[in-house]
Motif scaffolding. Structure first.
Motif, PDB file in Angstrom:
ATOM      1  N   GLN A 144       0.872  -1.176   0.000  1.00 15.06           N
ATOM      2  CA  GLN A 144       0.000   0.000   0.000  1.00 15.06           C
ATOM      3  C   GLN A 144       0.908   1.224   0.000  1.00 15.06           C
ATOM      4  O   GLN A 144       1.687   1.417   0.937  1.00 15.06           O
ATOM      5  CB  GLN A 144      -0.912   0.011   1.226  1.00 15.06           C
ATOM      6  N   ALA A 145       0.803   2.023  -1.061  1.00 16.41           N
ATOM      7  CA  ALA A 145       1.654   3.215  -1.186  1.00 16.41           C
ATOM      8  C   ALA A 145       1.090   4.327  -0.299  1.00 16.41           C
ATOM      9  O   ALA A 145      -0.061   4.707  -0.436  1.00 16.41           O
ATOM     10  CB  ALA A 145       1.715   3.670  -2.633  1.00 16.41           C
ATOM     11  N   ILE A 146       1.921   4.820   0.590  1.00 15.20           N
ATOM     12  CA  ILE A 146       1.538   5.912   1.479  1.00 15.20           C
ATOM     13  C   ILE A 146       1.859   7.241   0.820  1.00 15.20           C
ATOM     14  O   ILE A 146       1.118   8.206   0.941  1.00 15.20           O
ATOM     15  CB  ILE A 146       2.277   5.787   2.838  1.00 15.20           C
ATOM     16  N   SER A 147       2.992   7.266   0.102  1.00 14.72           N
ATOM     17  CA  SER A 147       3.365   8.487  -0.605  1.00 14.72           C
ATOM     18  C   SER A 147       4.258   8.146  -1.783  1.00 14.72           C
ATOM     19  O   SER A 147       4.837   7.057  -1.850  1.00 14.72           O
ATOM     20  CB  SER A 147       4.073   9.466   0.344  1.00 14.72           C
ATOM     21  N   VAL A 148       4.343   9.094  -2.702  1.00 15.51           N
ATOM     22  CA  VAL A 148       5.231   8.982  -3.857  1.00 15.51           C
ATOM     23  C   VAL A 148       6.281  10.063  -3.679  1.00 15.51           C
ATOM     24  O   VAL A 148       5.946  11.248  -3.500  1.00 15.51           O
ATOM     25  CB  VAL A 148       4.448   9.166  -5.178  1.00 15.51           C
ATOM     26  N   VAL A 149       7.548   9.660  -3.699  1.00  9.49           N
ATOM     27  CA  VAL A 149       8.633  10.607  -3.436  1.00  9.49           C
ATOM     28  C   VAL A 149       9.642  10.570  -4.584  1.00  9.49           C
ATOM     29  O   VAL A 149       9.821   9.530  -5.222  1.00  9.49           O
ATOM     30  CB  VAL A 149       9.343  10.272  -2.097  1.00  9.49           C
ATOM     31  N   PRO A 150      10.316  11.698  -4.849  1.00 14.73           N
ATOM     32  CA  PRO A 150      11.390  11.671  -5.852  1.00 14.73           C
ATOM     33  C   PRO A 150      12.550  10.830  -5.305  1.00 14.73           C
ATOM     34  O   PRO A 150      12.881  10.905  -4.121  1.00 14.73           O
ATOM     35  CB  PRO A 150      11.783  13.138  -6.022  1.00 14.73           C
ATOM     36  N   ALA A 151      13.121  10.002  -6.159  1.00 10.79           N
ATOM     37  CA  ALA A 151      14.212   9.131  -5.710  1.00 10.79           C
ATOM     38  C   ALA A 151      15.122   8.817  -6.882  1.00 10.79           C
ATOM     39  O   ALA A 151      14.734   8.945  -8.042  1.00 10.79           O
ATOM     40  CB  ALA A 151      13.648   7.849  -5.109  1.00 10.79           C
ATOM     41  N   VAL A 178       4.335   1.356   2.209  1.00 13.51           N
ATOM     42  CA  VAL A 178       5.601   1.726   1.566  1.00 13.51           C
ATOM     43  C   VAL A 178       5.516   3.126   0.950  1.00 13.51           C
ATOM     44  O   VAL A 178       4.421   3.635   0.683  1.00 13.51           O
ATOM     45  CB  VAL A 178       5.969   0.706   0.452  1.00 13.51           C
ATOM     46  N   THR A 179       6.702   3.715   0.741  1.00  9.79           N
ATOM     47  CA  THR A 179       6.793   4.899  -0.104  1.00  9.79           C
ATOM     48  C   THR A 179       7.323   4.430  -1.443  1.00  9.79           C
ATOM     49  O   THR A 179       8.112   3.478  -1.513  1.00  9.79           O
ATOM     50  CB  THR A 179       7.703   5.987   0.492  1.00  9.79           C
ATOM     51  N   VAL A 180       6.876   5.091  -2.510  1.00  9.99           N
ATOM     52  CA  VAL A 180       7.190   4.648  -3.864  1.00  9.99           C
ATOM     53  C   VAL A 180       7.913   5.759  -4.607  1.00  9.99           C
ATOM     54  O   VAL A 180       7.630   6.955  -4.404  1.00  9.99           O
ATOM     55  CB  VAL A 180       5.876   4.260  -4.600  1.00  9.99           C
ATOM     56  N   ALA A 181       8.838   5.368  -5.484  1.00 12.27           N
ATOM     57  CA  ALA A 181       9.595   6.343  -6.267  1.00 12.27           C
ATOM     58  C   ALA A 181       8.693   6.963  -7.332  1.00 12.27           C
ATOM     59  O   ALA A 181       7.944   6.272  -8.023  1.00 12.27           O
ATOM     60  CB  ALA A 181      10.784   5.656  -6.924  1.00 12.27           C
ATOM     61  N   ALA A 182       8.806   8.288  -7.463  1.00 14.62           N
ATOM     62  CA  ALA A 182       8.014   9.008  -8.471  1.00 14.62           C
ATOM     63  C   ALA A 182       8.671   8.872  -9.829  1.00 14.62           C
ATOM     64  O   ALA A 182       9.865   8.585  -9.950  1.00 14.62           O
ATOM     65  CB  ALA A 182       7.931  10.483  -8.072  1.00 14.62           C
ATOM     66  N   ALA A 183       7.877   9.101 -10.859  1.00 13.65           N
ATOM     67  CA  ALA A 183       8.414   9.098 -12.226  1.00 13.65           C
ATOM     68  C   ALA A 183       9.343  10.280 -12.395  1.00 13.65           C
ATOM     69  O   ALA A 183       9.102  11.355 -11.851  1.00 13.65           O
ATOM     70  CB  ALA A 183       7.267   9.152 -13.228  1.00 13.65           C
ATOM     71  N   LYS A 184      10.408  10.116 -13.159  1.00 12.03           N
ATOM     72  CA  LYS A 184      11.402  11.187 -13.360  1.00 12.03           C
ATOM     73  C   LYS A 184      10.957  12.112 -14.453  1.00 12.03           C
ATOM     74  O   LYS A 184      10.277  11.879 -15.341  1.00 12.03           O
ATOM     75  CB  LYS A 184      12.755  10.589 -13.695  1.00 12.03           C
TER      76      LYS A 184
END
Length: 184
Positions: A144-151, A178-184
């Motif tokens: 379950q994605a809690i947030s999307v962060v730049p990575a 989990v936190t998930v990586a955002a699209a670049k």
């Protein structure tokens, strides 16, 4: 084929004579005794078939009733093994509370031992953690994605696990947060 001819023939032969039953040679009326014997034979066979039917019906009903009882017992006692495996964990926690003068090191050691017992009990009962490593592709069935962060990793992959999830016999009991990586 003409339009007056029937397309289908009748499935039953037409009776040759409607004057009554014939003897085995077909030469004339059958004697009354043989009709009565045949009737008695058919009544006996009917009684046998009726008895067999009633027995089969009773067997089916008994099987259905036993199956219902087994299902009821299985539901009632489904958690018995799980609860039994958790009792040592409870005992360890009660023992820790019973030692008010324990040092912080002793308490921490006891907590670690209790956690090992709990993990073993969960594993025995097929409750397994969902703890995806960093960089794992995000799976909406288990995460379950809690947030999307730049990575600095591929988009739509796990950056950090905030809380482990759990499976029970391949079914998600709780998804991993989990936190998930955002699209670049």
């Amino acid at each position: 084929m003409s339009t007056n001819e029937p397309i289908y023939s009748t499935p039953f032969p037409e009776p040759a004579d409607s004057s009554g039953p014939t003897d085995s040679n077909g030469a004339g009326p059958a004697p009354a005794a043989s009709v009565e014997e045949r009737l008695a034979e058919l009544e006996g066979r009917h009684a046998e078939v009726s008895d067999a039917y009633l027995r089969a019906k009773a067997d089916a009903e008994n099987t259905r009733r036993r199956a219902e009882e087994e299902i009821s017992k299985a539901r009632k006692f489904a958690v018995e093994a799980f609860a039994e495996s958790l009792l040592p964990v409870k005992d360890s926690m009660e023992a820790a509370i019973a030692l008010p003068n324990a040092t912080p090191e002793q308490t921490l050691e006891g907590v670690h031992a209790t956690l090992r017992q709990l993990n073993a009990a969960l594993e025995r009962n097929k409750v397994l953690p969902i703890d995806p490593p960093v960089g794992t592709k995000f799976d909406p069935h288990q995460h379950q994605a809690i947030s999307v962060v730049p990575a600095e990793q591929d988009a739509n992959t796990v950056v950090m696990v905030l809380q482990k999830g759990y499976l029970i016999a391949d079914r998600v009991l709780r998804p991993a947060l989990v936190t998930v990586a955002a699209a670049k």
